[in-house]
Write an enzyme that holds these catalytic residues in place. Structure first.
Site, PDB file in Angstrom:
ATOM      1  N   LYS A   1      41.198  -3.126  12.644  1.00  0.00           N
ATOM      2  CA  LYS A   1      40.885  -3.072  14.076  1.00  0.00           C
ATOM      3  C   LYS A   1      42.121  -2.729  14.907  1.00  0.00           C
ATOM      4  O   LYS A   1      42.046  -2.632  16.124  1.00  0.00           O
ATOM      5  CB  LYS A   1      40.323  -4.423  14.543  1.00  0.00           C
ATOM      6  CG  LYS A   1      38.941  -4.741  13.964  1.00  0.00           C
ATOM      7  CD  LYS A   1      38.426  -6.046  14.491  1.00  0.00           C
ATOM      8  CE  LYS A   1      37.271  -6.609  13.701  1.00  0.00           C
ATOM      9  NZ  LYS A   1      36.002  -5.926  13.909  1.00  0.00           N
TER      10      LYS A   1
ATOM     11  N   ASP B   1      40.364 -17.478  15.343  1.00  0.00           N
ATOM     12  CA  ASP B   1      39.935 -16.164  14.882  1.00  0.00           C
ATOM     13  C   ASP B   1      40.509 -15.144  15.873  1.00  0.00           C
ATOM     14  O   ASP B   1      40.053 -15.046  17.009  1.00  0.00           O
ATOM     15  CB  ASP B   1      38.405 -16.125  14.862  1.00  0.00           C
ATOM     16  CG  ASP B   1      37.868 -14.730  14.589  1.00  0.00           C
ATOM     17  OD1 ASP B   1      38.675 -13.789  14.429  1.00  0.00           O
ATOM     18  OD2 ASP B   1      36.630 -14.589  14.548  1.00  0.00           O
TER      19      ASP B   1
ATOM     20  N   HIS C   1      31.868 -15.023  16.276  1.00  0.00           N
ATOM     21  CA  HIS C   1      31.399 -14.036  15.301  1.00  0.00           C
ATOM     22  C   HIS C   1      30.919 -14.835  14.077  1.00  0.00           C
ATOM     23  O   HIS C   1      31.466 -15.898  13.786  1.00  0.00           O
ATOM     24  CB  HIS C   1      32.586 -13.142  14.935  1.00  0.00           C
ATOM     25  CG  HIS C   1      32.250 -11.990  14.038  1.00  0.00           C
ATOM     26  ND1 HIS C   1      32.103 -12.116  12.681  1.00  0.00           N
ATOM     27  CD2 HIS C   1      32.047 -10.686  14.315  1.00  0.00           C
ATOM     28  CE1 HIS C   1      31.836 -10.930  12.155  1.00  0.00           C
ATOM     29  NE2 HIS C   1      31.787 -10.050  13.127  1.00  0.00           N
TER      30      HIS C   1
ATOM     31  N   CYS D   1      26.980  -9.431  15.107  1.00  0.00           N
ATOM     32  CA  CYS D   1      27.273 -10.597  14.261  1.00  0.00           C
ATOM     33  C   CYS D   1      27.461 -11.844  15.112  1.00  0.00           C
ATOM     34  O   CYS D   1      28.319 -12.696  14.807  1.00  0.00           O
ATOM     35  CB  CYS D   1      28.495 -10.364  13.370  1.00  0.00           C
ATOM     36  SG  CYS D   1      28.297  -8.978  12.263  1.00  0.00           S
TER      37      CYS D   1
ATOM     38  N   GLN E   1      39.781  -9.949  17.173  1.00  0.00           N
ATOM     39  CA  GLN E   1      39.703  -9.072  18.354  1.00  0.00           C
ATOM     40  C   GLN E   1      40.906  -9.233  19.266  1.00  0.00           C
ATOM     41  O   GLN E   1      41.054  -8.473  20.224  1.00  0.00           O
ATOM     42  CB  GLN E   1      38.453  -9.382  19.196  1.00  0.00           C
ATOM     43  CG  GLN E   1      37.158  -8.978  18.591  1.00  0.00           C
ATOM     44  CD  GLN E   1      37.019  -7.494  18.301  1.00  0.00           C
ATOM     45  OE1 GLN E   1      37.709  -6.649  18.879  1.00  0.00           O
ATOM     46  NE2 GLN E   1      36.135  -7.160  17.404  1.00  0.00           N
TER      47      GLN E   1
HETATM   48  N1  7TS Z   1      35.940 -12.190  14.057  1.00  0.00           N
HETATM   49  C1  7TS Z   1      35.713 -11.386  15.098  1.00  0.00           C
HETATM   50  C2  7TS Z   1      35.904 -11.897  16.498  1.00  0.00           C
HETATM   51  C3  7TS Z   1      35.322 -10.069  14.856  1.00  0.00           C
HETATM   52  O1  7TS Z   1      35.107  -9.251  15.899  1.00  0.00           O
HETATM   53  C4  7TS Z   1      35.158  -9.615  13.525  1.00  0.00           C
HETATM   54  C5  7TS Z   1      34.616  -8.247  13.219  1.00  0.00           C
HETATM   55  C6  7TS Z   1      35.449 -10.498  12.493  1.00  0.00           C
HETATM   56  C7  7TS Z   1      35.829 -11.780  12.783  1.00  0.00           C
HETATM   57  C8  7TS Z   1      35.373 -10.081  11.066  1.00  0.00           C
HETATM   58  O2  7TS Z   1      36.383  -9.177  10.789  1.00  0.00           O
HETATM   59  P1  7TS Z   1      36.440  -8.403   9.387  1.00  0.00           P
HETATM   60  O3  7TS Z   1      37.550  -7.440   9.551  1.00  0.00           O
HETATM   61  O4  7TS Z   1      36.710  -9.436   8.340  1.00  0.00           O
HETATM   62  O5  7TS Z   1      35.106  -7.744   9.223  1.00  0.00           O
HETATM   63  N2  7TS Z   1      33.902  -7.675  14.282  1.00  0.00           N
HETATM   64  C9  7TS Z   1      32.839  -6.878  14.253  1.00  0.00           C
HETATM   65  C10 7TS Z   1      32.217  -6.437  15.425  1.00  0.00           C
HETATM   66  O6  7TS Z   1      32.560  -6.712  16.535  1.00  0.00           O
HETATM   67  N3  7TS Z   1      31.174  -5.721  15.086  1.00  0.00           N
HETATM   68  O7  7TS Z   1      31.097  -5.712  13.758  1.00  0.00           O
HETATM   69  C11 7TS Z   1      32.147  -6.400  13.220  1.00  0.00           C
END
Ligand code: 7TS
Length: 415
Positions: free
Chosen positions: A233, A207, A129, A372, A210
């Site tokens: 999430k 990371d 991501h 992303c 997910q």
């Molecule tokens: N890493 C992964 C694997 C993610 O799926 C996401 C957000 C992030 C980092 C960032 O997380 P945040 O909570 O700081 O925004 N994932 C997604 C997605 O799958 N579609 O849009 C955002």
């Protein structure tokens, strides 16, 4: 981590905990297949937020009065719950941040700026991501380190046989990888990569944005050095997340944000830093959100993370079988046994945004875009994909409606 026998989850029953499903969208029941972007919130979490604001709220670690002590106990209690979720050795190693993105930026800045330089290599993967790609690319550039990515093979799997060659390009100092890919659902071999990173003298940054909602995590077993994830999430509020890091690394690092609460003493000549975790929690924290995050951890652990994973795998197998019969269906990603409940796909000749719009008219919410993950999209040779993703409240009927919607899309737009 204690192994407990999990009973199979009942998604129909759990769904009743989520008020969002009580309403209709475009005159239809909501089929929500976008939990990878963010999950919905159960009453248990919403009730906790309300009770906290109504009866326990004050700023934390500030007042000597009773209400502030109550709020502080709630906030620190949430830290203990989140730390336990990933089997952190100590709660002080668990920093509350605004989410996975900020957690990774914290490590990239606070560790990277002082530990990287010319001759060093920051290694990510083509499956990251942007949150675990762009901060590293930026800090590598600022420090003069090289920035490289472990390539993907033709099946979009990490090409681990490229590691030796990558090691010859400089001193590998950081390896950063997701435990579960948001775009393909791949469960990556993080334990193996961690062992390799440590052989190189590098730190391993995971990371887990997910992974944490869907997959049991034990940082001691993974052996990694840092692990980042978000609350929103996994049934919790937005604007809060966590960074777990090894105490000795966190202690050796400079702070990331500076200001109130993170200091030991402030004088005109010099300021010294507070203890962990406060050194990394400058200013007023997302207090209620952290408490809600704790309630979300209670909720998902009561359901059982292993049961959630099993439920999603059953849905995945069912969905892949049904989707294969949709004309023009092209799926991406590994086999179900190495995959979370995420399906990226295209329908030949139809733009993903058109697909998502037709589905929306049917009350089916999926994501369409690059997720992303532009480096991955380049590798796949596409600008975008559709993505359906599942969670503990996902039911088969939603997948049936996705499949019916896709047949309809094909009739409308297909060749
Ligand atoms: N890493 C992964 C694997 C993610 O799926 C996401 C957000 C992030 C980092 C960032 O997380 P945040 O909570 O700081 O925004 N994932 C997604 C997605 O799958 N579609 O849009 C955002």
């Amino acid at each position: 981590m204690a192994v407990t026998a999990q009973t199979k989850l009942n998604a129909e029953k759990l769904r009743a905990d989520f008020p969002i499903f009580d309403q209709e969208i475009r005159g239809k029941q909501l089929a929500y297949l976008d939990s990878a972007v963010s999950s919905h919130k159960p009453r248990q979490v919403l009730d906790k937020l309300r009770t906290f604001y109504e009866t326990q709220y004050a700023n934390v670690h500030r007042g000597v009065y009773t209400l502030s002590e109550v709020a502080t106990a709630e906030y620190e209690g949430a830290r203990e719950k989140v730390a336990r979720l990933v089997n952190a050795p100590e709660p002080r190693e668990l920093i509350f941040t605004h989410g996975a993105t900020e957690s990774i930026n914290l490590v990239a800045y606070a560790w990277g700026l002082d530990n990287l330089g010319p001759g060093d290599v920051v290694l990510v993967t083509e499956l990251e991501h942007h949150s675990n790609f762009v901060p590293w690319q930026y800090i590598a550039k600022r420090t003069g380190a090289a920035f490289k990515a472990i390539p993907l093979d033709d099946n979009s799997e990490l090409q681990l046989d490229s590691l030796d060659e990558l090691a010859r390009t400089g001193n590998i100092k950081v390896v950063a990888n997701n435990l579960v890919s948001n775009a393909l659902g791949t469960i990556n071999p993080v334990e193996r990569l961690t062992a390799w990173a440590h052989e190189q003298g590098a730190i391993m940054v995971v990371d887990a944005a997910q992974a944490a909602p869907h997959h049991e995590i034990d940082v001691q077993q993974l052996g990694c050095d840092f692990l980042a994830f978000s609350s929103h999430k996994m049934c919790g509020p937005t604007s809060v997340g966590a960074l777990w890091g090894r105490a000795e690394l966190l202690e050796s690092m400079a702070p990331f944000n500076l200001g109130g609460h993170m200091i030991r003493s402030v004088k005109l000549e010099e300021t010294t830093w507070g203890q962990l975790p406060y050194k990394f929690e400058a200013g007023t924290q997302p207090i209620a959100e952290a408490v809600g995050f704790g309630a979300a951890v209670d909720y998902v652990t009561d359901v059982g993370i292993a049961a959630i994973e099993e439920h999603e795998r059953e849905l995945l197998v069912y969905a892949l079988e049904r989707l294969a019969a949709v004309p023009g269906f092209v799926g991406y990603g590994p086999p179900p046994d190495r995959r979370a409940g995420i399906i990226s796909f295209n329908i030949e000749g139809i733009h993903p945004h058109d697909v998502a719009q037709v589905l929306d008219m049917e009350g089916v919410a999926i994501r369409a875009g690059h997720h992303c993950c532009q480096p991955l999209m380049s590798k796949l040779g596409v600008a975008a994909t559709n993505r359906a993703s599942f969670y503990l409240y996902t039911i088969r009927e939603e997948i049936d409606r996705l499949v019916e919607g896709l047949h309809k899309t094909h009739k409308l737009f297909g060749p």
